[in-house]
Write an enzyme that holds these catalytic residues in place. Structure first.
Site, PDB file in Angstrom:
ATOM      1  N   GLY A  43       0.652   5.008   5.690  1.00 12.07           N
ATOM      2  CA  GLY A  43      -0.673   5.162   5.075  1.00 12.07           C
ATOM      3  C   GLY A  43      -1.687   4.296   5.909  1.00 12.07           C
ATOM      4  O   GLY A  43      -2.792   3.963   5.460  1.00 12.07           O
ATOM      5  N   THR A  75       0.969  -1.070   0.013  1.00 15.86           N
ATOM      6  CA  THR A  75       0.011   0.041   0.010  1.00 15.86           C
ATOM      7  C   THR A  75       0.952   1.174   0.128  1.00 15.86           C
ATOM      8  O   THR A  75       1.818   1.348   0.789  1.00 15.86           O
ATOM      9  CB  THR A  75      -0.843  -0.162   1.233  1.00 15.86           C
ATOM     10  OG1 THR A  75      -1.809  -1.132   1.050  1.00 15.86           O
ATOM     11  CG2 THR A  75      -1.617   1.187   1.394  1.00 15.86           C
ATOM     12  N   GLY A  76       0.526   2.197  -0.713  1.00 16.12           N
ATOM     13  CA  GLY A  76       1.213   3.590  -0.599  1.00 16.12           C
ATOM     14  C   GLY A  76       1.557   4.007  -2.105  1.00 16.12           C
ATOM     15  O   GLY A  76       1.101   3.389  -3.064  1.00 16.12           O
ATOM     16  N   SER A  77       2.221   5.170  -2.260  1.00 15.81           N
ATOM     17  CA  SER A  77       2.423   5.650  -3.551  1.00 15.81           C
ATOM     18  C   SER A  77       3.411   4.751  -4.326  1.00 15.81           C
ATOM     19  O   SER A  77       3.278   4.689  -5.484  1.00 15.81           O
ATOM     20  CB  SER A  77       2.762   7.134  -3.487  1.00 15.81           C
ATOM     21  OG  SER A  77       3.858   7.345  -2.485  1.00 15.81           O
ATOM     22  N   THR A  78       4.385   4.252  -3.668  1.00 16.58           N
ATOM     23  CA  THR A  78       5.422   3.340  -4.487  1.00 16.58           C
ATOM     24  C   THR A  78       4.473   1.946  -4.750  1.00 16.58           C
ATOM     25  O   THR A  78       4.668   1.860  -6.017  1.00 16.58           O
ATOM     26  CB  THR A  78       6.529   3.194  -3.590  1.00 16.58           C
ATOM     27  OG1 THR A  78       6.907   4.625  -2.778  1.00 16.58           O
ATOM     28  CG2 THR A  78       7.695   2.758  -4.430  1.00 16.58           C
ATOM     29  N   GLU A 108      -0.562  -5.234   6.129  1.00 21.85           N
ATOM     30  CA  GLU A 108       0.782  -5.297   5.263  1.00 21.85           C
ATOM     31  C   GLU A 108       1.457  -6.428   6.219  1.00 21.85           C
ATOM     32  O   GLU A 108       2.263  -7.509   5.418  1.00 21.85           O
ATOM     33  CB  GLU A 108       1.617  -3.940   5.338  1.00 21.85           C
ATOM     34  CG  GLU A 108       0.981  -3.152   4.519  1.00 21.85           C
ATOM     35  CD  GLU A 108       1.326  -1.689   4.522  1.00 21.85           C
ATOM     36  OE1 GLU A 108       1.210  -0.837   3.483  1.00 21.85           O
ATOM     37  OE2 GLU A 108       2.157  -1.352   5.532  1.00 21.85           O
TER      38      GLU A 108
END
Ligand code: 5RP
Length: 222
Positions: A101, A32-35, A107
């Site tokens: 996030g 999860t997240g922008s990357t 995760e």
């Protein structure tokens, strides 16, 4: 290169790695997240090579499904060869702080099942000692004040993340001021506090491979 370009570069490197290493028809774990979002978008072209994915958050589930991936419930999957996710901080031993996030618990669960954890991060995430980034801790709502006192007793400065509820219906305390010299021990110690679901230290189960985006290209570290 901008930070976003570095994220794109590590995402692309992770796609290449996964295609090379993971047998066709596998189910992979996605963070999860922008990357991680860059990774999902880059992986979409190769969607048919995979049976599907397990998502570490509702947001990731939505993004994967939007690209046409079959998203599996983890309970229906017994093997995940690889899990790809970002980090808020990572050290030289590949211990991480995650949960910026707010998806740290799911995760950690998907990472626990995965054979191999690939962390994708731009160079700004690599640190000598974890702890500059406030450590996210997921807490059962009724235990918030108690847990905050216990975390303060450990030397931290917990701050309630306002207006945020996790996918599991819980709250997050972001703990500032921790100098984390022994991440494995601290991870276990914090998780002993009643009312905590889990904390964002990933040291008991660190990454197996770091793909680090730098001005000189993507470095592989194990
Ligand atoms: C979400 C996470 C993310 O992996 C972490 O916050 C990094 O995010 P980004 O790739 O947007 O910098 O742990 O819970």
């Amino acid at each position: 290169m901008t930070q976003n370009e570095l994220k794109q570069a590590v995402a692309q490197a992770a796609v290449e790695y996964v295609i090379e290493q993971v047998p066709e028809g596998s189910i992979i774990g996605v963070g999860t997240g922008s990357t991680a979002n860059c990774f999902i978008d880059a992986l979409a072209r190769h969607r048919t090579r995979f049976r599907g994915a397990v998502a570490s958050s509702e947001a990731t589930h939505k993004r994967l499904a939007g690209h046409g991936f079959t998203v599996f419930d983890l309970n229906d999957v017994d093997r995940i060869p690889v899990y790809v996710d970002g980090a808020d901080e990572i050290d030289g031993s590949l211990n991480m702080i995650k949960g910026g996030g707010g998806a740290l618990t799911r995760e950690k669960i998907v990472a626990a099942v995965a054979d191999c954890f690939i962390c994708i991060a731009d160079g700004s995430k690599l640190v000598q000692t974890l702890g500059k980034f406030p450590l996210p801790v997921e807490v059962i709502p009724m235990a918030r004040a108690y847990v905050a006192r216990q975390l303060a007793a450990l030397g931290g400065e917990p701050v309630w993340r306002q207006g945020f509820v996790t996918d599991n219906g819980n709250v997050i305390l972001d703990v500032k001021g921790l100098h984390i010299s022994d991440p494995k021990t601290l991870e276990a110690q914090i998780n002993q506090i009643t009312g905590i679901v889990t904390n964002g230290l990933f040291a008991q189960r660190p990454a197996n491979l770091l793909l680090l985006g730098t001005e000189n290209g993507v470095e592989r570290r194990r």
